[in-house]
Design a protein around this motif. Structure first.
Motif, PDB file in Angstrom:
ATOM      1  N   GLN A 137       0.841  -1.211   0.000  1.00 24.16           N
ATOM      2  CA  GLN A 137       0.000   0.000   0.000  1.00 24.16           C
ATOM      3  C   GLN A 137       0.868   1.250   0.000  1.00 24.16           C
ATOM      4  O   GLN A 137       0.628   2.192  -0.754  1.00 24.16           O
ATOM      5  N   ARG A 138       1.862   1.257   0.865  1.00 29.06           N
ATOM      6  CA  ARG A 138       2.739   2.423   1.040  1.00 29.06           C
ATOM      7  C   ARG A 138       3.473   2.796  -0.242  1.00 29.06           C
ATOM      8  O   ARG A 138       3.673   3.971  -0.543  1.00 29.06           O
ATOM      9  N   LEU A 139       3.866   1.795  -1.013  1.00 24.88           N
ATOM     10  CA  LEU A 139       4.664   2.031  -2.205  1.00 24.88           C
ATOM     11  C   LEU A 139       3.837   2.097  -3.489  1.00 24.88           C
ATOM     12  O   LEU A 139       4.390   2.265  -4.571  1.00 24.88           O
ATOM     13  N   ALA A 140       2.532   1.997  -3.356  1.00 25.40           N
ATOM     14  CA  ALA A 140       1.650   2.034  -4.523  1.00 25.40           C
ATOM     15  C   ALA A 140       1.660   3.424  -5.156  1.00 25.40           C
ATOM     16  O   ALA A 140       1.919   4.429  -4.485  1.00 25.40           O
ATOM     17  N   PRO A 141       1.362   3.488  -6.447  1.00 23.69           N
ATOM     18  CA  PRO A 141       1.318   4.801  -7.103  1.00 23.69           C
ATOM     19  C   PRO A 141       0.204   5.675  -6.517  1.00 23.69           C
ATOM     20  O   PRO A 141      -0.830   5.174  -6.080  1.00 23.69           O
ATOM     21  N   ASP A 142       0.424   6.965  -6.546  1.00 22.40           N
ATOM     22  CA  ASP A 142      -0.571   7.936  -6.112  1.00 22.40           C
ATOM     23  C   ASP A 142      -1.690   7.967  -7.151  1.00 22.40           C
ATOM     24  O   ASP A 142      -1.422   8.220  -8.335  1.00 22.40           O
ATOM     25  N   PRO A 143      -2.933   7.713  -6.753  1.00 19.22           N
ATOM     26  CA  PRO A 143      -4.040   7.693  -7.722  1.00 19.22           C
ATOM     27  C   PRO A 143      -4.180   8.994  -8.515  1.00 19.22           C
ATOM     28  O   PRO A 143      -4.545   8.969  -9.692  1.00 19.22           O
ATOM     29  N   GLU A 144      -3.870  10.118  -7.908  1.00 21.58           N
ATOM     30  CA  GLU A 144      -3.959  11.396  -8.628  1.00 21.58           C
ATOM     31  C   GLU A 144      -2.885  11.488  -9.706  1.00 21.58           C
ATOM     32  O   GLU A 144      -3.138  11.999 -10.803  1.00 21.58           O
ATOM     33  N   VAL A 145      -1.695  10.991  -9.417  1.00 24.07           N
ATOM     34  CA  VAL A 145      -0.622  10.981 -10.416  1.00 24.07           C
ATOM     35  C   VAL A 145      -1.012  10.072 -11.573  1.00 24.07           C
ATOM     36  O   VAL A 145      -0.859  10.431 -12.745  1.00 24.07           O
ATOM     37  N   VAL A 146      -1.549   8.893 -11.242  1.00 25.00           N
ATOM     38  CA  VAL A 146      -1.978   7.952 -12.287  1.00 25.00           C
ATOM     39  C   VAL A 146      -3.057   8.582 -13.158  1.00 25.00           C
ATOM     40  O   VAL A 146      -2.993   8.533 -14.385  1.00 25.00           O
ATOM     41  N   ALA A 147      -4.058   9.208 -12.523  1.00 24.84           N
ATOM     42  CA  ALA A 147      -5.149   9.832 -13.278  1.00 24.84           C
ATOM     43  C   ALA A 147      -4.618  10.925 -14.198  1.00 24.84           C
ATOM     44  O   ALA A 147      -5.034  11.038 -15.362  1.00 24.84           O
ATOM     45  N   ASP A 148      -3.682  11.716 -13.698  1.00 23.58           N
ATOM     46  CA  ASP A 148      -3.095  12.778 -14.518  1.00 23.58           C
ATOM     47  C   ASP A 148      -2.322  12.191 -15.700  1.00 23.58           C
ATOM     48  O   ASP A 148      -2.457  12.655 -16.831  1.00 23.58           O
ATOM     49  N   LEU A 149      -1.528  11.166 -15.441  1.00 17.77           N
ATOM     50  CA  LEU A 149      -0.754  10.554 -16.516  1.00 17.77           C
ATOM     51  C   LEU A 149      -1.671   9.940 -17.575  1.00 17.77           C
ATOM     52  O   LEU A 149      -1.368   9.984 -18.771  1.00 17.77           O
ATOM     53  N   LEU A 150      -2.793   9.397 -17.151  1.00 17.50           N
ATOM     54  CA  LEU A 150      -3.697   8.738 -18.101  1.00 17.50           C
ATOM     55  C   LEU A 150      -4.412   9.705 -19.031  1.00 17.50           C
ATOM     56  O   LEU A 150      -5.105   9.278 -19.959  1.00 17.50           O
ATOM     57  N   THR A 151      -4.238  11.001 -18.826  1.00 15.84           N
ATOM     58  CA  THR A 151      -4.812  11.977 -19.763  1.00 15.84           C
ATOM     59  C   THR A 151      -3.933  12.122 -21.005  1.00 15.84           C
ATOM     60  O   THR A 151      -4.349  12.718 -21.982  1.00 15.84           O
ATOM     61  N   ARG A 152      -2.730  11.566 -20.964  1.00 18.28           N
ATOM     62  CA  ARG A 152      -1.788  11.673 -22.078  1.00 18.28           C
ATOM     63  C   ARG A 152      -2.073  10.596 -23.134  1.00 18.28           C
ATOM     64  O   ARG A 152      -2.751   9.609 -22.860  1.00 18.28           O
ATOM     65  N   PRO A 153      -1.495  10.759 -24.324  1.00 17.93           N
ATOM     66  CA  PRO A 153      -1.636   9.709 -25.349  1.00 17.93           C
ATOM     67  C   PRO A 153      -1.078   8.380 -24.833  1.00 17.93           C
ATOM     68  O   PRO A 153      -0.087   8.346 -24.108  1.00 17.93           O
ATOM     69  N   LYS A 154      -1.707   7.303 -25.230  1.00 20.53           N
ATOM     70  CA  LYS A 154      -1.330   5.960 -24.769  1.00 20.53           C
ATOM     71  C   LYS A 154      -0.213   5.407 -25.652  1.00 20.53           C
ATOM     72  O   LYS A 154      -0.429   4.580 -26.524  1.00 20.53           O
ATOM     73  N   ASP A 155       0.988   5.883 -25.400  1.00 24.23           N
ATOM     74  CA  ASP A 155       2.120   5.505 -26.224  1.00 24.23           C
ATOM     75  C   ASP A 155       3.335   5.182 -25.344  1.00 24.23           C
ATOM     76  O   ASP A 155       3.241   5.153 -24.117  1.00 24.23           O
ATOM     77  N   ARG A 156       4.460   4.952 -26.001  1.00 23.15           N
ATOM     78  CA  ARG A 156       5.692   4.608 -25.294  1.00 23.15           C
ATOM     79  C   ARG A 156       6.098   5.711 -24.312  1.00 23.15           C
ATOM     80  O   ARG A 156       6.612   5.432 -23.225  1.00 23.15           O
ATOM     81  N   ALA A 157       5.850   6.964 -24.665  1.00 20.09           N
ATOM     82  CA  ALA A 157       6.199   8.086 -23.783  1.00 20.09           C
ATOM     83  C   ALA A 157       5.415   8.000 -22.471  1.00 20.09           C
ATOM     84  O   ALA A 157       5.948   8.331 -21.404  1.00 20.09           O
ATOM     85  N   LEU A 158       4.187   7.544 -22.539  1.00 21.05           N
ATOM     86  CA  LEU A 158       3.395   7.395 -21.315  1.00 21.05           C
ATOM     87  C   LEU A 158       3.950   6.261 -20.452  1.00 21.05           C
ATOM     88  O   LEU A 158       4.050   6.398 -19.231  1.00 21.05           O
ATOM     89  N   VAL A 159       4.330   5.163 -21.074  1.00 19.19           N
ATOM     90  CA  VAL A 159       4.946   4.064 -20.311  1.00 19.19           C
ATOM     91  C   VAL A 159       6.227   4.573 -19.644  1.00 19.19           C
ATOM     92  O   VAL A 159       6.489   4.275 -18.471  1.00 19.19           O
ATOM     93  N   THR A 160       7.000   5.375 -20.365  1.00 19.07           N
ATOM     94  CA  THR A 160       8.214   5.956 -19.798  1.00 19.07           C
ATOM     95  C   THR A 160       7.873   6.811 -18.581  1.00 19.07           C
ATOM     96  O   THR A 160       8.550   6.734 -17.548  1.00 19.07           O
ATOM     97  N   ALA A 161       6.819   7.599 -18.676  1.00 18.10           N
ATOM     98  CA  ALA A 161       6.408   8.441 -17.539  1.00 18.10           C
ATOM     99  C   ALA A 161       6.019   7.575 -16.342  1.00 18.10           C
ATOM    100  O   ALA A 161       6.370   7.904 -15.200  1.00 18.10           O
ATOM    101  N   PHE A 162       5.327   6.474 -16.584  1.00 17.40           N
ATOM    102  CA  PHE A 162       4.973   5.568 -15.487  1.00 17.40           C
ATOM    103  C   PHE A 162       6.219   4.951 -14.849  1.00 17.40           C
ATOM    104  O   PHE A 162       6.302   4.801 -13.632  1.00 17.40           O
ATOM    105  N   MET A 163       7.208   4.590 -15.666  1.00 13.06           N
ATOM    106  CA  MET A 163       8.434   3.999 -15.121  1.00 13.06           C
ATOM    107  C   MET A 163       9.260   5.048 -14.361  1.00 13.06           C
ATOM    108  O   MET A 163       9.879   4.734 -13.342  1.00 13.06           O
ATOM    109  N   HIS A 164       9.237   6.295 -14.818  1.00 11.29           N
ATOM    110  CA  HIS A 164       9.897   7.365 -14.060  1.00 11.29           C
ATOM    111  C   HIS A 164       9.199   7.566 -12.714  1.00 11.29           C
ATOM    112  O   HIS A 164       9.862   7.799 -11.697  1.00 11.29           O
ATOM    113  N   ASP A 165       7.869   7.465 -12.711  1.00 12.12           N
ATOM    114  CA  ASP A 165       7.126   7.575 -11.451  1.00 12.12           C
ATOM    115  C   ASP A 165       7.535   6.448 -10.504  1.00 12.12           C
ATOM    116  O   ASP A 165       7.772   6.686  -9.315  1.00 12.12           O
TER     117      ASP A 165
END
Length: 196
Positions: free
Chosen positions: A63-91
């Motif tokens: 639970q403690r190390l799970a992604p922040d739901p607000e960060v996830v929601a914000d990231l999901l507004t972006r195009p669903k491409d490799r750049a978004l996966v990169t953003a998730f891995m940076h998170d």
């Protein structure tokens, strides 16, 4: 067993600190009591034994190390491409770096699970559950690549996190002009995730 959720949570957090700093062998009720600043014998009133404490640390860390739901929601507004996966891995890398203690405790749990069959079973279930949840998230978000992509990303990022948190100087300077860990995150994604 005593029921005081706030005290139990404080003891579990203290257990995370002890586990990360001293390893599983140093994880005693006395050490947890000392870390939490409570009277000796308190932890033994909240946990049936070390295995119970380790299971609760495992559950809390996920639970403690799970992604922040607000960060996830914000990231999901972006195009669903490799750049978004990169953003998730940076998170993910950012969370690991910010909560080094939590991730080191997770690594200690992995090592302890190799020695304790009962912990191995429960820890395997929780990590497998996280991996399956990651695959489902990847599919439902419409990100490029399939389940195999997620598994390879998981393995590559786990290796990078392990190296960065435990022996950061191993990678520094090995690849000239490569920023560790940020540029390596980008290279991992570029290598593993197909372009749309």
């Amino acid at each position: 067993m005593v029921s005081n959720p706030e005290r139990r949570a404080a003891l579990v957090d203290a257990g995370v600190e002890v586990l990360a700093r001293e390893g599983a062998r140093g994880l005693t009720f006395r050490a947890v009591d000392t870390e939490a600043g409570v009277p000796v014998g308190t932890a033994s009133n909240y946990f049936t034994g070390r295995d119970d404490l380790l299971r609760q640390i495992d559950a809390w860390l996920h639970q403690r190390l799970a992604p922040d739901p607000e960060v996830v929601a914000d990231l999901l507004t972006r195009p669903k491409d490799r750049a978004l996966v990169t953003a998730f891995m940076h998170d993910l890398m950012g969370r690991a770096t910010r909560d080094r203690t939590g991730y080191l405790a997770l690594l200690e749990m992995r090592l302890e699970a190799t020695r304790r069959p009962e912990l191995l079973a429960s820890y395997t279930r929780s990590v497998r559950g996280d991996l399956e949840e990651g695959m489902e998230f990847h599919r439902s978000a419409g990100l490029p690549g399939g389940d195999e992509t997620v598994v390879v990303l998981y393995l590559a990022m786990l290796g990078l996190i392990l190296e960065h948190l435990t022996l950061p100087d191993v990678l520094n300077g090995v690849l000239p002009a490569v920023d560790v860990p940020d540029a390596l995150v980008e290279r991992i994604v570029a290598t593993v995730v197909p372009e749309n």
